[in-house]
Design a protein around this motif. Structure first.
Motif, short mmCIF file in Angstrom:
data_model
loop_
_atom_site.label_atom_id
_atom_site.label_comp_id
_atom_site.label_asym_id
_atom_site.label_seq_id
_atom_site.Cartn_x
_atom_site.Cartn_y
_atom_site.Cartn_z
N SER B 82 95.75 44.11 67.01
CA SER B 82 96.33 43.18 67.96
C SER B 82 95.28 42.19 68.49
O SER B 82 95.54 41.00 68.57
CB SER B 82 96.96 43.95 69.12
N PHE B 83 94.10 42.71 68.82
CA PHE B 83 93.10 41.82 69.43
C PHE B 83 92.33 40.99 68.40
O PHE B 83 91.66 40.04 68.76
CB PHE B 83 92.14 42.62 70.31
N LEU B 84 92.41 41.36 67.13
CA LEU B 84 91.73 40.52 66.13
C LEU B 84 92.68 39.48 65.54
O LEU B 84 92.38 38.28 65.59
CB LEU B 84 91.15 41.39 65.02
N VAL B 85 93.79 39.90 65.00
CA VAL B 85 94.55 38.98 64.13
C VAL B 85 95.97 38.67 64.57
O VAL B 85 96.67 37.90 63.90
CB VAL B 85 94.61 39.50 62.67
N ASP B 86 96.44 39.25 65.68
CA ASP B 86 97.83 39.04 66.05
C ASP B 86 97.99 37.77 66.88
O ASP B 86 97.58 37.70 68.03
CB ASP B 86 98.36 40.25 66.84
N ARG B 87 98.62 36.75 66.27
CA ARG B 87 98.79 35.47 66.97
C ARG B 87 99.69 35.57 68.19
O ARG B 87 99.72 34.67 69.02
CB ARG B 87 99.39 34.45 66.01
N GLU B 88 100.48 36.66 68.24
CA GLU B 88 101.36 36.84 69.41
C GLU B 88 100.55 37.24 70.64
O GLU B 88 101.02 37.13 71.76
CB GLU B 88 102.40 37.94 69.13
N ASN B 89 99.36 37.76 70.40
CA ASN B 89 98.52 38.19 71.52
C ASN B 89 97.69 37.00 72.01
O ASN B 89 96.83 36.50 71.29
CB ASN B 89 97.60 39.32 71.03
N PRO B 90 97.93 36.53 73.23
CA PRO B 90 97.25 35.31 73.68
C PRO B 90 95.74 35.45 73.78
O PRO B 90 95.03 34.45 73.83
CB PRO B 90 97.88 35.02 75.05
N TYR B 91 95.23 36.69 73.82
CA TYR B 91 93.78 36.87 73.92
C TYR B 91 93.16 37.36 72.62
O TYR B 91 91.98 37.70 72.58
CB TYR B 91 93.43 37.80 75.10
N ALA B 92 93.96 37.40 71.55
CA ALA B 92 93.40 37.80 70.26
C ALA B 92 92.34 36.81 69.82
O ALA B 92 92.39 35.62 70.17
CB ALA B 92 94.52 37.89 69.22
N VAL B 93 91.36 37.30 69.06
CA VAL B 93 90.30 36.43 68.56
C VAL B 93 90.90 35.28 67.74
O VAL B 93 90.49 34.13 67.88
CB VAL B 93 89.29 37.25 67.72
N VAL B 94 91.90 35.59 66.92
CA VAL B 94 92.49 34.54 66.07
C VAL B 94 93.15 33.47 66.92
O VAL B 94 93.11 32.28 66.59
CB VAL B 94 93.49 35.15 65.04
N THR B 95 93.75 33.88 68.05
CA THR B 95 94.39 32.90 68.94
C THR B 95 93.34 31.98 69.55
O THR B 95 93.50 30.76 69.58
CB THR B 95 95.17 33.63 70.05
N SER B 96 92.25 32.57 70.05
CA SER B 96 91.21 31.75 70.68
C SER B 96 90.55 30.82 69.68
O SER B 96 90.32 29.64 69.96
CB SER B 96 90.14 32.64 71.33
N LEU B 97 90.26 31.34 68.47
CA LEU B 97 89.64 30.46 67.47
C LEU B 97 90.60 29.34 67.09
O LEU B 97 90.20 28.20 66.88
CB LEU B 97 89.26 31.26 66.22
N GLY B 98 91.89 29.68 67.00
CA GLY B 98 92.89 28.67 66.67
C GLY B 98 92.93 27.57 67.73
O GLY B 98 93.01 26.38 67.41
N LYS B 99 92.84 27.98 69.01
CA LYS B 99 92.88 26.98 70.07
C LYS B 99 91.59 26.15 70.10
O LYS B 99 91.63 24.94 70.34
CB LYS B 99 93.10 27.65 71.43
N ALA B 100 90.47 26.80 69.84
CA ALA B 100 89.21 26.05 69.77
C ALA B 100 89.30 25.00 68.67
O ALA B 100 88.91 23.84 68.83
CB ALA B 100 88.04 27.00 69.51
N ARG B 101 89.88 25.41 67.55
CA ARG B 101 89.99 24.53 66.40
C ARG B 101 90.96 23.37 66.68
O ARG B 101 90.69 22.23 66.29
CB ARG B 101 90.48 25.37 65.23
N GLU B 102 92.07 23.69 67.33
CA GLU B 102 93.02 22.63 67.69
C GLU B 102 92.34 21.59 68.59
O GLU B 102 92.51 20.39 68.41
CB GLU B 102 94.23 23.22 68.43
N ASN B 103 91.58 22.06 69.56
CA ASN B 103 90.86 21.12 70.43
C ASN B 103 89.82 20.33 69.63
O ASN B 103 89.65 19.14 69.84
CB ASN B 103 90.18 21.87 71.58
N ALA B 104 89.15 21.02 68.71
CA ALA B 104 88.14 20.33 67.91
C ALA B 104 88.77 19.25 67.05
O ALA B 104 88.19 18.19 66.82
CB ALA B 104 87.38 21.34 67.05
N ARG B 105 89.98 19.50 66.58
CA ARG B 105 90.67 18.51 65.76
C ARG B 105 90.96 17.23 66.53
O ARG B 105 90.99 16.15 65.94
CB ARG B 105 92.00 19.10 65.27
N THR B 106 91.20 17.35 67.82
CA THR B 106 91.51 16.14 68.58
C THR B 106 90.26 15.36 68.93
O THR B 106 90.36 14.22 69.36
CB THR B 106 92.27 16.46 69.89
N VAL B 107 89.09 15.97 68.80
CA VAL B 107 87.85 15.26 69.17
C VAL B 107 86.83 15.35 68.03
O VAL B 107 85.63 15.34 68.26
CB VAL B 107 87.23 15.81 70.47
#
Lengths: 481, 323
Positions: B82-107
């Motif tokens: 759950s904490f590594l790869v589950d996108r449903e978990n808002p604090y999962a590592v994959v969720t945070s990396l995904g959000k970091a990446r989304e922000n990076a894409r805009t800048v």
């Protein structure tokens, strides 16, 4: 490895004797020693690298957030120094004439008075901006960046198919394809003097800052993007990063007292030059489309006041309208007193009744396009269409004849392309990039788009096309180097 | 020269990469600890995971963990997946990396290609795993270690290639706020339980528990260099709150934040208020250490720190409000 050369049109890589042309010999033999496994491994590396760098485009109409990699074919397209010299001279001449036409049509209109092009044709173009009549752009330049689409006919002659004078995209692929090929197939480069393309951003920034109202290198230059939903968003970030300038969205800019500012953490900073990748219509809701949320209210007034330079200048789109295209050879003679160096495709125009009748009678031989269309949408490939399709299309044409033009189907040149373990002939075109600053310059290279489908003539990325690295040689092999 | 919009995205890149790293580390440490205890102290092994969950906002996290029907309830694997790869978990590592990446894409134009590429690569590799394809703990741990390495590589690219300009201040401010908040939350959650063992220094679990707290906050080796092999609650808490140079201490974090605030052009009221709050916090951490350590006031102080961090976050995540 199989090389299929059988093809009715001009083959870029192989001569009529089925042997590689002189400038293709080293590449054909270097590829000959690579195994399928080696090639597929390198292909995977290239795709992963493109994804990791974010070199992707968003597809309109698909699920939001879908990122696709533009298919890349590693067999390079090679242009000799002699061929390039003709293209370069031809495009400089053509771009100069187009720019003179735009200056004229938005000021004294000699070309209309002298009957070079009909009044009603120009004034009925949706991209003619009557609001900008008698507004002279800085340094009299309208077309700072032009991407001209060239094709080669069955004799190997380069012809101009269209001129893109608004916001031509694709140049980031020119640079990225070169980077990718140098990384994945370095051995191909060993024997040929290939001219560099990685300095495009420097050329672009120089051209842009040449038109700065306060003089070269004084104020801020920015790239204006519609945002990340745009299919060319990667290119916008690429150009801003490579030029070392800010990438802004409409809401980052504000106009006060006819000066443009960008909102920064330290407050508002003045902007001199905007390389805008938003079409005229959307750029300023006060001047053009009122429902645009992408633009900057008041921008056109700031431009009119001479306080900000826009590249390309608003109004330039009228020059690449498909109904204006047939007149460009005439413009070259009229404004420059020269014969056109590059040929173009003969065009029938729907607004002339006789030519419209000819179009209807020869639909099975012609390619018909809407004058306001682009991206390969809304066109009819007459020879390949069914009778039913042609009849349906003719019915649409009859409603608004003036909106249509038609051209004979040109047998595009073809080029070996790696498909399912074989090198097969696929049709392609070429888009070189022309920059107009203190002088007109052409990046030695361009975007080669290739139709990956067998038999297809449509090379657009939105319609199943791919791209190739395009090499312009410093000297021509076998021509007394 | 920094756009307000870009400043905000860069701030969030810093926060999300730090969050991904922190949760990733926490998951790895907890799983090792739980494996060590499983079968001996089943109850404590479970509590170890509960401490991770309760150090995070509960919204969505618990539902995501308990919603995975295919994995045995309460198992270590359930939490790891759950904490590594589950996108449903808002604090999962994959969720945070995904959000970091989304922000990076805009800048993307404001950060280097090396940062973009490494961040995309870290996210691409982790997100290629699906929750139901990870069947055993060994695989889960391997994914965890690899992801941790790729996050550290991204941080290396940030360190080595980004200009130390205003954008840097925003990115590192995001990192410092996220990290300091994590230190306080972990300590705040674990301290009441740990204090119960105060008299029981012969218990092997006593050492294991303190080791786990310090490793979760990447501070075990740093602590040993300072205090040697012994753990006392007073020493550990003082180390994590007041130490001036260990990177995860609250004092170190607050001092960094003051430095980054000074690197920002923002001179609005909110920024001034944030400076004042951080200055006061730094003074308390430096001069009121004994008061903070007296009895119940440690926990009250930690609540104060969390409240102040929230104010600072509000001030810097809305730079100059489109002046």
């Amino acid at each position: 490895m199989r090389w299929t050369t059988t093809f009715t049109g001009f083959d870029e890589a192989f001569g009529p004797d089925k042997n590689p042309r002189a400038h293709y010999r080293s590449v054909v033999s270097a590829l000959g020693v690579l195994t399928d496994e080696q090639i597929q491994y390198r292909g995977r590396l290239q795709e992963i690298s493109a994804r990791n760098q974010g070199i992707t485009f968003n597809v309109y109409g698909s699920d939001e957030g879908e990122e696709r990699v533009f298919p890349f074919d590693f067999v390079p397209r090679i242009i000799t120094a002699d061929e390039w010299a003709v293209i370069e001279a031809g495009l400089i001449q053509r771009t100069t004439a187009i720019n003179l036409f735009l200056l004229d049509v938005y000021s004294d209109q000699h070309c209309l008075k002298d009957g070079i092009v009909p009044y009603e044709l120009v004034f009925s173009r949706s991209d003619y901006r009557r609001e900008l009549l008698n507004v002279e752009p800085p340094h009299k330049i309208y077309t700072h960046v032009v991407g001209s689409d060239l094709i080669r006919d069955d004799k190997g002659q380069f012809l101009v198919l269209e001129d893109n004078c608004r916001c031509p995209s694709g140049v980031s692929y020119v640079v990225q394809n070169r980077v990718a090929l140098q990384r994945t197939f370095p051995e191909l480069f060993t024997d040929l003097p290939v001219r560099g393309v990685r300095h495009y951003a420097e050329m672009l920034r120089e051209s842009l800052e040449f038109i700065a109202p306060r003089g070269y290198g004084q104020g801020l230059t920015v790239v204006l993007t519609p945002g990340r939903a745009n299919s060319a968003y990667f290119e916008h970030t690429f150009l801003a990063r490579e030029m070392g300038v800010l990438l802004v969205e409409g809401s980052d800019l504000v106009v006060e007292d006819n000066y443009v500012y960008v909102r920064t953490t330290a407050g508002k900073m003045p902007v001199d030059v905007i390389y805008r990748r938003i079409d005229d219509e959307f750029i300023d809701p006060l001047a053009f489309r009122k429902d645009s949320i992408l633009g900057v209210p008041g921008l056109i007034n700031a431009y009119r006041a001479g306080n900000v330079a826009l590249a390309n200048a608003p109004g330039a789109g009228v020059a690449d309208d498909k109904a204006v295209y047939p007149f460009i050879p005439e413009f070259i003679r009229y404004y420059l007193g020269e014969d056109p160096i590059l040929g173009q495709v003969p065009t029938f125009m729907g607004f002339r009744p006789a030519e419209f009748d000819h179009m209807l009678q020869h639909l099975d031989e012609l390619v018909v396009k809407r004058t306001d269309g682009s991206g390969g949408y809304g066109m009819l490939m007459g020879p390949q269409a069914t009778t039913k399709e042609r009849e349906a299309y003719a019915a649409k044409m009859k409603k608004e004849p003036g909106l249509y033009i038609a051209q004979p189907l040109i047998e595009l040149s073809a080029h070996p392309t790696y498909i399912d373990g074989e090198y097969k002939a696929r049709r392609l075109d070429l888009r070189p990039y022309v920059l107009y600053g203190d002088r007109v310059r052409i990046l030695p290279g361009g975007l080669t788009r290739v139709a990956l489908e067998a038999g297809s003539y449509v090379v657009n990325s939105s319609q199943g096309g791919g791209s190739k690295d395009t090499w312009v040689l410093e000297s021509t092999p076998g021509a007394g180097q | 020269m920094l756009l307000s919009r870009v400043a905000n995205s860069i701030y969030w890149i810093g926060r999300y990469i730090e969050r991904a790293e922190n949760v990733n580390r926490h998951v790895l440490v907890s799983s090792e600890f739980a494996v060590e205890l499983e079968g001996i102290f089943e109850e404590i092994a479970v509590r170890e995971w509960e401490s991770l969950v309760s150090s995070l906002p509960r919204t969505g996290t618990e539902a995501a963990i308990h919603g995975q029907s295919e994995i045995q309830p309460e198992s270590i694997l359930r939490y790891m997946v759950s904490f590594l790869v589950d996108r449903e978990n808002p604090y999962a590592v994959v969720t945070s990396l995904g959000k970091a990446r989304e922000n990076a894409r805009t800048v993307a134009e404001s950060i280097t290609v090396e940062v973009t590429t490494n961040l995309n690569e870290a996210h691409r590799r982790l997100s290629s795993h699906r929750t139901n394809s990870i069947k055993d703990l060994g695989v889960a741990q391997d994914i965890g270690w690899r992801t941790h390495n790729s996050i550290l590589t991204t941080l290396g690219a940030i360190e080595h290639t980004l200009t130390r300009d205003e954008g840097w201040s925003y990115m590192k401010m995001g990192e410092a706020i996220e990290r300091t908040q994590r230190s306080v939350l972990v300590l705040r959650t674990r301290l009441p339980n740990l204090l119960r063992w105060q008299e029981n220094t012969e218990d092997p679990l006593y050492y294991a528990s303190w080791r786990s707290v310090l490793r979760t906050l990447a501070s075990l080796e740093n602590y040993r260099q300072e205090n040697g092999p012994r753990f006392t609650p007073d020493q550990v808490v003082r180390f994590l709150l007041f130490h001036p140079t260990t990177p995860r201490s609250v004092y170190c974090g607050v001092r960094r934040m003051i430095g980054y605030l000074n690197g920002m052009a923002d001179s609005g009221t909110a920024a001034k208020d944030a400076r004042r709050r951080l200055g006061r916090l730094a003074a308390r951490l430096e001069y009121e250490q004994d008061d903070i350590m007296a009895g119940e006031s440690t926990l009250t102080f930690m609540d104060d720190v969390l409240a102040e961090l929230y104010h600072v976050h509000e001030a810097v995540s809305n730079p100059t409000k489109r002046r």
